[in-house]
Design a protein around this motif. Structure first.
Motif, mmCIF file in Angstrom:
data_model
loop_
_atom_site.group_PDB
_atom_site.id
_atom_site.type_symbol
_atom_site.label_atom_id
_atom_site.label_comp_id
_atom_site.label_asym_id
_atom_site.label_seq_id
_atom_site.Cartn_x
_atom_site.Cartn_y
_atom_site.Cartn_z
ATOM 1 N N GLY A 1 -31.195 -66.263 69.431
ATOM 2 C CA GLY A 1 -31.484 -64.859 69.171
ATOM 3 C C GLY A 1 -31.373 -63.941 70.364
ATOM 4 O O GLY A 1 -31.367 -62.714 70.207
ATOM 5 N N LEU A 2 -31.293 -64.486 71.575
ATOM 6 C CA LEU A 2 -31.216 -63.611 72.746
ATOM 7 C C LEU A 2 -29.933 -62.792 72.743
ATOM 8 O O LEU A 2 -29.938 -61.603 73.082
ATOM 9 C CB LEU A 2 -31.300 -64.435 74.026
ATOM 10 N N ALA A 3 -28.817 -63.424 72.380
ATOM 11 C CA ALA A 3 -27.535 -62.712 72.422
ATOM 12 C C ALA A 3 -27.551 -61.501 71.501
ATOM 13 O O ALA A 3 -26.999 -60.443 71.835
ATOM 14 C CB ALA A 3 -26.390 -63.655 72.049
ATOM 15 N N GLY A 4 -28.193 -61.628 70.344
ATOM 16 C CA GLY A 4 -28.302 -60.488 69.442
ATOM 17 C C GLY A 4 -29.085 -59.347 70.058
ATOM 18 O O GLY A 4 -28.723 -58.169 69.914
ATOM 19 N N LYS A 5 -30.157 -59.681 70.746
ATOM 20 C CA LYS A 5 -30.943 -58.640 71.432
ATOM 21 C C LYS A 5 -30.120 -57.983 72.527
ATOM 22 O O LYS A 5 -30.163 -56.765 72.707
ATOM 23 C CB LYS A 5 -32.211 -59.255 72.018
ATOM 24 N N ARG B 1 -27.583 -55.644 70.889
ATOM 25 C CA ARG B 1 -28.217 -54.430 70.371
ATOM 26 C C ARG B 1 -28.596 -53.487 71.518
ATOM 27 O O ARG B 1 -28.576 -52.265 71.360
ATOM 28 C CB ARG B 1 -29.442 -54.797 69.536
ATOM 29 N N LEU B 2 -28.922 -54.069 72.650
ATOM 30 C CA LEU B 2 -29.253 -53.261 73.818
ATOM 31 C C LEU B 2 -27.998 -52.693 74.480
ATOM 32 O O LEU B 2 -28.078 -51.732 75.251
ATOM 33 C CB LEU B 2 -30.026 -54.124 74.824
ATOM 34 N N GLY B 3 -26.839 -53.276 74.179
ATOM 35 C CA GLY B 3 -25.581 -52.782 74.731
ATOM 36 C C GLY B 3 -25.229 -53.337 76.092
ATOM 37 O O GLY B 3 -24.436 -52.733 76.823
ATOM 38 N N LEU B 4 -25.791 -54.487 76.451
ATOM 39 C CA LEU B 4 -25.539 -55.019 77.790
ATOM 40 C C LEU B 4 -24.100 -55.490 77.970
ATOM 41 O O LEU B 4 -23.661 -55.705 79.103
ATOM 42 C CB LEU B 4 -26.516 -56.168 78.089
ATOM 43 N N VAL C 1 -26.811 -45.409 74.080
ATOM 44 C CA VAL C 1 -27.833 -45.431 73.026
ATOM 45 C C VAL C 1 -29.245 -45.441 73.594
ATOM 46 O O VAL C 1 -30.122 -44.708 73.144
ATOM 47 C CB VAL C 1 -27.646 -46.612 72.037
ATOM 48 N N THR C 2 -29.485 -46.264 74.623
ATOM 49 C CA THR C 2 -30.837 -46.422 75.143
ATOM 50 C C THR C 2 -31.035 -45.612 76.422
ATOM 51 O O THR C 2 -30.069 -45.131 77.025
ATOM 52 C CB THR C 2 -31.119 -47.913 75.431
ATOM 53 N N GLU D 1 -34.922 -49.025 85.410
ATOM 54 C CA GLU D 1 -35.553 -47.832 84.842
ATOM 55 C C GLU D 1 -35.815 -48.094 83.366
ATOM 56 O O GLU D 1 -34.950 -48.588 82.654
ATOM 57 C CB GLU D 1 -34.643 -46.608 84.999
ATOM 58 N N GLY D 2 -37.011 -47.788 82.923
ATOM 59 C CA GLY D 2 -37.374 -48.013 81.539
ATOM 60 C C GLY D 2 -38.123 -49.317 81.353
ATOM 61 O O GLY D 2 -38.378 -50.065 82.303
ATOM 62 N N ASP D 3 -38.471 -49.592 80.108
ATOM 63 C CA ASP D 3 -39.286 -50.756 79.768
ATOM 64 C C ASP D 3 -38.391 -51.884 79.262
ATOM 65 O O ASP D 3 -38.014 -51.919 78.100
ATOM 66 C CB ASP D 3 -40.319 -50.355 78.699
ATOM 67 N N TRP D 4 -38.010 -52.784 80.155
ATOM 68 C CA TRP D 4 -37.164 -53.937 79.815
ATOM 69 C C TRP D 4 -38.086 -55.055 79.318
ATOM 70 O O TRP D 4 -38.734 -55.731 80.105
ATOM 71 C CB TRP D 4 -36.374 -54.398 81.022
ATOM 72 N N THR D 5 -38.137 -55.269 78.016
ATOM 73 C CA THR D 5 -39.112 -56.196 77.444
ATOM 74 C C THR D 5 -38.596 -57.618 77.319
ATOM 75 O O THR D 5 -39.392 -58.562 77.313
ATOM 76 C CB THR D 5 -39.556 -55.706 76.059
ATOM 77 N N ASP D 6 -37.292 -57.790 77.190
ATOM 78 C CA ASP D 6 -36.728 -59.121 76.968
ATOM 79 C C ASP D 6 -36.007 -59.623 78.210
ATOM 80 O O ASP D 6 -35.577 -58.824 79.057
ATOM 81 C CB ASP D 6 -35.732 -59.089 75.794
ATOM 82 N N PRO D 7 -35.858 -60.940 78.327
ATOM 83 C CA PRO D 7 -35.036 -61.452 79.420
ATOM 84 C C PRO D 7 -33.627 -60.876 79.348
ATOM 85 O O PRO D 7 -33.133 -60.535 78.268
ATOM 86 C CB PRO D 7 -35.022 -62.968 79.178
#
Length: 932
Positions: free
Chosen positions: A716-720, A723-726, A752-753, A779-785
């Motif tokens: 599931g990490l790749a999906g996150k 979605r984050l656009g990395l 987007v973010t 900058e911002g709230d990076w919640t996931d690895p």
């Protein structure tokens, strides 16, 4: 019709042991005549001896017909590829008709037709007489051929259906591959024997069931009668010391030969024991597979499997999820592997419908399930390597498990019973799980697992040994977390180890894709590349995961102190006298001294030779190698190694202060304004490096992306990340300052973010080189690895042919993998730096690199960096679905990494442990670029 019957077969003779007999036998393998039909509605006149099959195709036996152009393979993991409606199956039922003409030798009388395996329902005729049918694809079937054999020409006809009521019992995670895929024999052997050979306190106890008399000349045993027990002085059989004794059983009509190993398996105080000593599985799950032949695995390949396992410190095999070809078990006896023999039972797809109508709990299937258990136990009962019977895999719970377990205990009480699918362990002797996390494994080791609702069952289970019948899913890049699992297994006596899923990538050889996986044959229902999940690639080349496993499974440990090394014997059943110990000292990766160590057979603390004088980073490596040839490897084969610094690694290392500070010059080059700093040129508008020591370059610039691994994707990490656009970062230059050096301020962020990374690049000319400091601030709230923090740069293709580096190698390493990578000086071509995963993904990262020489220039870390060099970009790697999709372009892509996210085993199991999660934070990355 018969193929929808619950009965396991008709006309079958009683199951018996697989034995080597001197009775006459005809090998009926070879080229058969074959006709393929898409349905079952084909006339049965082909069974008549006079039938004209001249227009039929030819097909080798053993084989699978869909690997020879008749229909196509299909892969599913859990789902049935047919409607779940037991015992009914579709009319569209691929059917193969086989004919084999053979001549009976003069004077031949009687005999049995023996089929070792056919999927999934087979009916047999001999000279037009129907002998019967059988199911149970991976188990033998025998028919009495005597009454129907004729002098001279005989015609054997077999009809095989792909789908039958038995299909609902065979939903294993593998390719659906019908056909007669194991040996066919006409034999006059009818012998059966069950040898009992236990061991305790230096002596063996021997007896047997059956007829005839048994002799073991080496032990002085002659003409032992059935049921008579003798005590003999023997060496025990273990996977480490697979001592076998040749035995002969003499019957009135034949003589059979078998090899006896004396060993006793027991459970005491919740600990699994072999010959009274704790037994720790360092195991793998093995499907039968060959990229060209499917489950029709040649003997040479079986032997190669066992040799590879032994050479990589594997000591155990679970025969997932069916009994293997009997030759494989002979090899395990001979070369030494503990074996869990698993029944040909899996009903996993019923879980998709809430386990409704599950055959495991359907009394109509009771005879079929018991038949499969009986045929496995009777065939394999004489193998010392088999130390546990398994009722099957992922078949839910139900009354038929008790039927199978009760019969097995009554037939053979010397082996524990295994089954993972029932957490209550009501019918088993061991507590088995799949993919339990490290935390749960530790709780079980402490006997602190969550209780069962039934106090009596809970108390019973807490008294059982625990094993992971599957763990560390070896799919693609990985698995991570191996060392942490092994530490737990060795710390808690209750933990009996486990079995990695799995041995081999099931990639079928394909003219376009190189290796095919699910969906590549147009299957409407499939599980994509989930079948590509092995420790070896389809051609049996070891993956980095197998190299790591060898290191984690090492039977010798090295603990370094001040001038000494403590050698710890991790073998369970032998000392260290079969090993030599070699000490190598390296300075900056170059060997400066080599010695032999004298190590006591029991291990212990040994003084190391004094290190040589001199500068450089000094490392000592101690290697345990075979002192003499073994049946599974030659003298000099490395069994284990340990490494330690003799001169502490200077960490962190600060960049050297420049002797002379020079400001960048400005120049117009190729029509564009540039900054010139030392022997480097920067685009004045973007601040990006464009030329270095005369080589055209692009970059370096900050990147956070990696082509997702299978573990990233399925976990599931790749999906996150997507979605984050990395994978689609944008780069903005906020300022360029030319002073004592060149400073470029940027912001790196996805659309987007509002999340982003401030990256400030500071370039300084130093003594003919160039130093780079990159200050990174999120900058911002990076919640996931995040996947990666690193720099990307490109060069024209062909600029670099080989890379030499000082760091860990020779293989890839990530935060929770790469245990097999040791510090040294390594050299590899660009092609050799790539890891050929069947499904392309992030790979080839070399870790803890002090410096790397690309030929065009050299990069030095302060103190270290991670390295990749590829003929394609991460985006191209991400888009690829098969290896031929990766075509080298006109740029070489170099990655210089500060950090990578851990790998884990989330394709099936836990993700990376928290210690290996890469979290966004303020950091500084320093490198130095020098001329080569």
């Amino acid at each position: 019709m018969d193929l929808e019957t619950f009965a396991p077969g008709s006309g079958l003779l009683e199951p018996r042991a697989a034995l080597r007999s001197d009775a006459p036998a005809l090998d009926l393998n070879g080229t058969w005549r074959f006709r393929f039909s898409q349905s079952v509605n084909v006339h049965e006149d082909f069974a008549e001896p006079s039938f004209d099959d001249s227009d039929w195709d030819s097909l080798p036996v053993p084989s699978h017909w869909n690997l020879h152009g008749h229909g196509a393979p299909a892969y599913t993991n859990v789902d049935f590829p047919i409607p779940i409606d037991p015992p009914r199956v579709p009319d569209e039922n691929p059917t193969g008709d086989y004919r084999r003409v053979f001549d009976l030798p003069e004077g031949w009388t009687g005999g049995r037709l023996r089929f070792e395996g056919a999927e999934s329902f087979a009916r047999v005729w001999l000279n037009g007489h129907e002998l019967g049918f059988w199911t149970g694809s991976r188990l033998p079937a025998e028919f009495d051929a005597g009454p129907y054999l004729r002098p001279g020409r005989n015609v054997l006809a077999v009809r095989v259906h792909q789908w039958s009521a038995a299909t609902y019992l065979e939903d294993q995670d593998m390719w659906w591959l019908p056909g007669i895929f194991r040996d066919v024999t006409l034999t006059r052997s009818s012998a059966d024997v069950f040898v009992h050979a236990s061991y305790a306190d230096g002596r063996g106890t021997l007896s047997f069931e059956g007829e005839g008399t048994l002799s073991v000349p080496e032990l002085g045993v002659a003409d032992l009668a059935p049921g008579t027990e003798v005590s003999v002085e023997v060496e025990p059989w273990t996977a480490e010391t697979p001592r076998l004794y040749d035995a002969v059983v003499t019957f009135p009509e034949e003589t059979v030969r078998l090899r006896i190993g004396f060993r006793t398996i027991s459970i005491v105080d919740g600990v699994l024991l072999a010959n009274g000593r704790p037994l720790l599985f360092k195991g793998v799950n093995r499907h039968e597979f060959h990229p060209e032949h499917g489950r029709a695995v040649p003997y040479e390949t079986m032997r190669e499997d066992v040799l590879l396992m032994k050479r990589h410190n594997v000591n155990a095999v679970r025969t997932s999820h069916y009994p293997p070809h009997p030759d494989f078990l002979d090899l395990c006896d001979e070369l030494g592997l503990w074996v869990i023999d698993e029944c040909d039972l899996e009903t996993h797809g019923f879980g998709e419908v809430g386990w409704r109508a599950n055959p495991t709990d359907d009394p109509r299937y009771a005879d079929a399930l018991l038949d499969r258990m009986r045929r496995m136990v009777e065939r394999d009962k004489n193998h010392p390597s088999i130390i546990m019977w398994s009722l099957g895999n992922e078949a839910g719970v139900g009354r038929n498990l008790a039927v199978m377990a009760d019969w097995t205990r009554s037939r053979d009480s010397s082996r524990p019973i295994h089954y993972e699918g029932d957490r209550s362990c009501a019918h088993t002797d061991v507590y088995s799980r799949m993919y339990a996390s490290h935390a749960e494994v530790e709780a079980i080791g402490r006997r602190e697992e969550a209780p069962l609702d039934d106090p009596a069952l809970d108390e019973r289970r807490r008294g059982m040994p625990f094993m992971q019948c599957e763990y560390a899913h070896a799919m693609g890049n990985g698995p991570g977390g191996l060392a942490e699992y092994q530490e737990l297994f060795e710390r808690y006596p209750r933990l009996a180890g486990g079995f990695i899923w799995e041995w081999i990538d099931h990639g079928l050889a394909h003219p376009t894709y190189e290796y095919a996986y699910g969906g590549d044959y147009g299957e409407p229902v499939h599980d994509s590349n989930f079948v590509i999940d092995g420790l070896v690639f389809p051609d049996r080349t070891p993956s980095p995961g197998l190299h790591d496993l060898k290191k984690v499974f090492e039977p010798v440990r090295f603990e370094f102190g001040d001038g000494v090394v403590r050698v710890v014997n991790g073998h369970g059943f032998r000392d260290l006298s079969h090993l030599d110990f070699v000490v190598t000292v390296e300075a900056d990766g170059e060997t400066v001294a080599e010695h032999r160590l004298t190590v006591p057979a029991e291990g212990g603390e040994v003084k190391l030779p004094p290190p040589p004088a001199g500068d450089g980073e000094l490392w000592v490596t101690v290697r345990a190698v075979l002192a003499a040839d073994q049946p599974w490897a030659a003298a000099g084969h490395e069994v284990a190694w340990g490494q330690a610094p003799l001169k502490p690694f200077p960490s962190p290392v600060e960049p050297a202060a420049p002797a002379v500070v020079s400001a960048p010059a400005r120049a117009v080059l190729d029509g564009r304004e540039h900054h010139v700093l030392g022997d480097a040129e920067f685009d004045a508008a973007t601040g990006r490096l464009v030329r270095l020591f005369g080589t055209e370059v692009e970059g370096p610039r900050l990147d956070l992306w990696r082509a997702p691994t299978d573990n990233d994707t399925y976990g599931g990490l790749a999906g996150k990340w997507r979605r984050l656009g990395l994978h689609r970062l944008t780069h903005r230059v906020d300022g360029i300052e030319a002073g004592d050096g060149l400073t470029v301020r940027t912001r790196v962020a996805p659309a987007v973010t509002d999340l982003g990374m401030r990256a400030t690049y500071t370039w300084t000319a130093v003594g003919g080189g160039l130093e780079l400091t990159v200050d990174i601030e999120p900058e911002g709230d990076w919640t996931d690895p995040i996947p990666r923090v690193g720099l990307n740069m490109t060069l024209p293709a062909g600029t670099v042919e080989h890379v030499t580096w000082f760091g860990r190698g020779p293989g890839e390493a990530y935060p929770d993998t790469g245990m097999s990578a040791r510090v040294g000086r390594w050299r590899a071509s660009i092609d050799e730096l790539q890891i050929p995963y069947v499904f392309p993904q992030e790979n080839g990262h070399r870790a803890d690199v002090r410096w790397a020489d690309f030929g065009a220039f050299k990069v030095r870390g302060y103190p270290v960096f991670g390295l990749t060099a590829r003929p394609w970009s991460a985006a191209e790697l991400d888009r690829a679905r098969h290896r031929p999709d990766l075509v080298p372009g006109d740029r070489l892509h170099i990655g210089l990494d500060l950090a990578q996210q851990g790998i884990g085993t989330a394709t099936c199991g836990p993700g990376a442990l928290p210690a290996y999660d890469l979290r966004a934070g303020r950091t500084t990355f320093r490198l130095r670029f020098e001329p080569s």
